[in-house]
Design a protein around this motif. Structure first.
Motif, PDB file in Angstrom:
ATOM      1  N   SER A 290       9.840  99.097  43.269  1.00 18.57           N
ATOM      2  CA  SER A 290       9.347 100.152  42.386  1.00 18.57           C
ATOM      3  C   SER A 290       8.413  99.609  41.300  1.00 18.57           C
ATOM      4  CB  SER A 290      10.521 100.888  41.736  1.00 18.57           C
ATOM      5  OG  SER A 290      11.181 100.063  40.777  1.00 18.57           O
ATOM      6  N   LEU A 304       9.848 105.155  44.468  1.00 15.61           N
ATOM      7  CA  LEU A 304      10.400 105.719  43.246  1.00 15.61           C
ATOM      8  C   LEU A 304      11.381 106.863  43.490  1.00 15.61           C
ATOM      9  CD1 LEU A 304       8.329 103.875  41.875  1.00 15.61           C
ATOM     10  CD2 LEU A 304       7.946 105.715  40.220  1.00 15.61           C
ATOM     11  N   ASN A 308      15.137 106.667  42.120  1.00 12.27           N
ATOM     12  CA  ASN A 308      15.669 107.727  41.260  1.00 12.27           C
ATOM     13  C   ASN A 308      16.918 108.365  41.871  1.00 12.27           C
ATOM     14  OD1 ASN A 308      13.519 107.215  39.567  1.00 12.27           O
ATOM     15  ND2 ASN A 308      12.353 109.023  40.165  1.00 12.27           N
ATOM     16  N   LYS A 309      16.892 108.546  43.177  1.00 14.11           N
ATOM     17  CA  LYS A 309      18.052 109.110  43.868  1.00 14.11           C
ATOM     18  C   LYS A 309      19.260 108.191  43.708  1.00 14.11           C
ATOM     19  CE  LYS A 309      19.573 110.769  48.414  1.00 14.11           C
ATOM     20  NZ  LYS A 309      19.196 110.949  49.839  1.00 14.11           N
ATOM     21  N   CYS A 312      20.629 108.762  40.263  1.00 13.28           N
ATOM     22  CA  CYS A 312      21.313 110.057  40.175  1.00 13.28           C
ATOM     23  C   CYS A 312      22.639 110.072  40.934  1.00 13.28           C
ATOM     24  CB  CYS A 312      20.406 111.161  40.699  1.00 13.28           C
ATOM     25  SG  CYS A 312      18.921 111.443  39.686  1.00 13.28           S
ATOM     26  N   SER A 318      25.251 113.360  36.400  1.00 12.41           N
ATOM     27  CA  SER A 318      24.295 113.823  37.395  1.00 12.41           C
ATOM     28  C   SER A 318      24.927 114.842  38.348  1.00 12.41           C
ATOM     29  CB  SER A 318      23.764 112.637  38.212  1.00 12.41           C
ATOM     30  OG  SER A 318      23.033 113.085  39.338  1.00 12.41           O
ATOM     31  N   TYR A 352      16.026  98.499  36.382  1.00 13.93           N
ATOM     32  CA  TYR A 352      15.194  99.696  36.530  1.00 13.93           C
ATOM     33  C   TYR A 352      14.834 100.285  35.169  1.00 13.93           C
ATOM     34  CZ  TYR A 352      13.329 103.774  39.038  1.00 13.93           C
ATOM     35  OH  TYR A 352      12.510 104.746  39.572  1.00 13.93           O
ATOM     36  N   LEU A 356      11.142 101.205  34.036  1.00 19.20           N
ATOM     37  CA  LEU A 356      10.799 102.542  33.568  1.00 19.20           C
ATOM     38  C   LEU A 356      10.161 102.498  32.191  1.00 19.20           C
ATOM     39  CD1 LEU A 356      13.978 104.548  34.637  1.00 19.20           C
ATOM     40  CD2 LEU A 356      11.696 104.747  35.630  1.00 19.20           C
ATOM     41  N   ARG A 361       8.400 106.308  32.151  1.00 19.58           N
ATOM     42  CA  ARG A 361       8.852 107.372  33.038  1.00 19.58           C
ATOM     43  C   ARG A 361      10.245 107.852  32.672  1.00 19.58           C
ATOM     44  NH1 ARG A 361       5.839 107.531  38.038  1.00 19.58           N
ATOM     45  NH2 ARG A 361       4.203 105.941  38.034  1.00 19.58           N
ATOM     46  N   ILE A 363      13.606 109.948  34.536  1.00 24.85           N
ATOM     47  CA  ILE A 363      14.191 110.381  35.804  1.00 24.85           C
ATOM     48  C   ILE A 363      14.782 111.779  35.622  1.00 24.85           C
ATOM     49  CG2 ILE A 363      15.985 109.886  37.510  1.00 24.85           C
ATOM     50  CD1 ILE A 363      15.783 106.937  36.617  1.00 24.85           C
ATOM     51  N   HIS A 364      14.640 112.604  36.629  1.00 19.88           N
ATOM     52  CA  HIS A 364      15.241 113.934  36.589  1.00 19.88           C
ATOM     53  C   HIS A 364      16.247 114.058  37.729  1.00 19.88           C
ATOM     54  CE1 HIS A 364      12.688 115.633  33.437  1.00 19.88           C
ATOM     55  NE2 HIS A 364      11.715 114.898  33.951  1.00 19.88           N
ATOM     56  N   CYS A 365      17.515 114.197  37.354  1.00 17.92           N
ATOM     57  CA  CYS A 365      18.580 114.471  38.323  1.00 17.92           C
ATOM     58  C   CYS A 365      18.806 115.974  38.280  1.00 17.92           C
ATOM     59  CB  CYS A 365      19.855 113.707  37.953  1.00 17.92           C
ATOM     60  SG  CYS A 365      19.642 111.908  37.860  1.00 17.92           S
TER      61      CYS A 365
END
Length: 488
Positions: A290, A304, A308-309, A312, A318, A352, A356, A361, A363-365
């Protein structure tokens, strides 16, 4: 009914988040510097071979000085993987990779311990240079595991067969060879500033071993059979190790060939897997790749989303949480030696978080926004649990704090040292020491045990190896984490 279940799940997640935040803030800060020093010191207690004058865990002495002699090869050195006297090269290589990654990412925070960390890495890489000297051959293991595990004796007294096992073109083991290539490549980065000549040697050998692993594909399970399985079976196959090795070679060389190898082969593994450890590199690949993807805007959509997954799937708040936690806030996965997952997954989240921060950046869970700071807090909560912020109010690192495991599942630690009892302790002679309720006579400083059960309870018992045995692959990710928190 479905609405009720959803509401209960939301309440549970909220409770778990509160528990973890409380665990992270319920006591005074830990001495991360002391824990760092001890976590590296542990590796000196796991050394095999001729010990150097600088050896600091002095109850350990020279051992296995004829390893490799059955095939006329010098395989003296390396590490015992856990509480036994075996040299399983698969977990040893992963441990070396993680020590090196810790130095690459967090070496600037280690201070005087950086030199000790590099010594720990070199003890592994010197050995792997020996194990990969002959083209077309990779030595995979030293020691006959069935007889070794039937004895309770000091490594200095071993009288069980020190059988040497190897991989060849006709009997390959791409997962093991790939992990050794990754270890050598990662270590070349760790030594680049302090010893460029050694760094170059490691990188050249990493390339050679990777070519062997890739050209002659096959699982070491099939080639070595019950010598490696059920001890360190390759449940995840070898594709992930080949990609992992290529990712490290790309990081070390910047050659387009290796990046293309990663991107062309990445679909052969489970992209969104949260697995990471000595057998599975999936999440590690996505995190490692990443950074380059963010910096160059190449294949961002490939790595990415999966990184991110992975995040989450771990964070308790999450909606896509797919991992368990104890009520005390400890990350939990099925099987033994749970702390190996705690340290490895926490390491990835902390790395990470740094990536980030550079990429600015978030992250959106689903509808939950996750910042870099949240990942750092999570990693700290897990480390603090290990060091004593837990329902047992005990440290799971030997020698750290006022209360820690006294009866770890470890032969050398549990038996009198040669200094105290010079006469050999043979195979069956060690059984009374194993069965004794007395504390181990030798402190394996820095050793992190398998840890408590899901109910946050720990029984200090040698026989309960799933919880009381330390391993190199539990400690190795922890070194980098502790270095970071030492100064942050």
């Amino acid at each position: 009914m479905m609405e009720m279940e959803k509401m209960m799940m939301m309440i549970f997640v909220s409770m778990m988040t509160s528990v973890i935040v409380l665990a992270a803030s319920s006591s005074s800060p830990h001495d991360y510097g002391d824990a760092l020093s001890k976590s590296i010191l542990f590796f000196e207690g796991q050394r095999s071979g001729k010990l150097p004058p600088s050896q600091r865990i002095t109850w350990r002495k020279d051992s296995a000085l004829r390893d490799g002699s059955d095939v006329s090869v010098d395989l003296v050195g390396g590490y015992y993987d856990a509480g036994d006297n075996m040299k399983f090269h698969f977990p040893m290589a992963f441990s070396t990779t993680m020590l090196a990654w810790g130095v690459v990412e967090f070496g600037e925070f280690m201070g005087p311990d950086l030199q000790h960390a590099l010594e720990a890495i070199r003890w592994g890489t010197d050995y792997f240079l020996k194990a990969t000297t002959a083209p077309g051959v990779v030595y995979a293991q030293v020691g006959e595991p069935h007889s070794d595990h039937s004895c309770w004796e000091r490594p200095e007294d071993m009288d069980t067969p020190r059988t040497t096992y190897k991989l060849t073109k006709k009997n390959p083991g791409s997962e093991l060879s790939g992990e050794i290539a990754a270890a050598l490549a990662a270590s070349s980065l760790a030594f680049r500033a302090s010893d460029p000549r050694y760094s170059k040697l490691l990188l050249q050998r990493a390339s050679m071993v990777f070519q062997f692993a890739d050209k002659y594909r096959g699982s070491y399970d099939d080639s070595l059979g019950d010598a490696v399985c059920p001890f360190y079976c390759s449940f995840n196959g070898y594709q992930d190790e080949l990609i992992w090795a290529a990712a490290w070679l790309h990081k070390a060389t910047k050659k387009t060939y290796y990046w293309n190898y990663v991107t062309n082969n990445i679909t052969s593994i489970k992209l969104g897997s949260l697995e990471f450890g000595w057998d599975a590199k999936h999440a590690g690949i996505n995190i490692l790749a990443s950074k380059f993807a963010m910096n160059t805007n190449l294949n961002v959509t490939l790595f990415l989303p999966n990184a991110n997954k992975f995040v989450c799937s771990i964070l308790p708040e999450s909606p896509s949480l797919s991992i368990s936690y104890s009520l005390g806030g400890l990350l939990f996965k099925p099987g033994g030696s749970n702390m190996q997952h705690v340290t490895a997954l926490s390491f990835l989240l902390l790395v990470y978080a740094r990536y980030l921060n550079v990429g600015k950046r978030v992250i959106h869970c689903d509808d939950v926004a996750v910042t870099r700071a949240r990942l750092v807090r999570f990693a700290r909560s897990q480390v603090d649990y290990i060091l004593g912020n837990n329902p047992m109010n005990m440290s799971y690192m030997v020698g750290y704090g006022n209360m820690f495991p006294q009866r770890i599942h470890h032969r050398g630690s549990s038996l009198p040292s040669i200094e105290k009892q010079p006469e050999p302790i043979r195979c069956a002679d060690g059984t009374p020491f194993f069965s004794s309720s007395d504390p181990n006579p030798n402190l394996l400083l820095g050793a992190v045990v398998g840890g408590p059960n899901m109910e946050d309870s720990y029984v200090d018992s040698r026989a309960d190896f799933a919880h009381s045995e330390p391993t190199t692959y539990t400690n190795s990710p922890l070194v980098g984490i502790l270095a970071y928190f030492k100064v942050h």
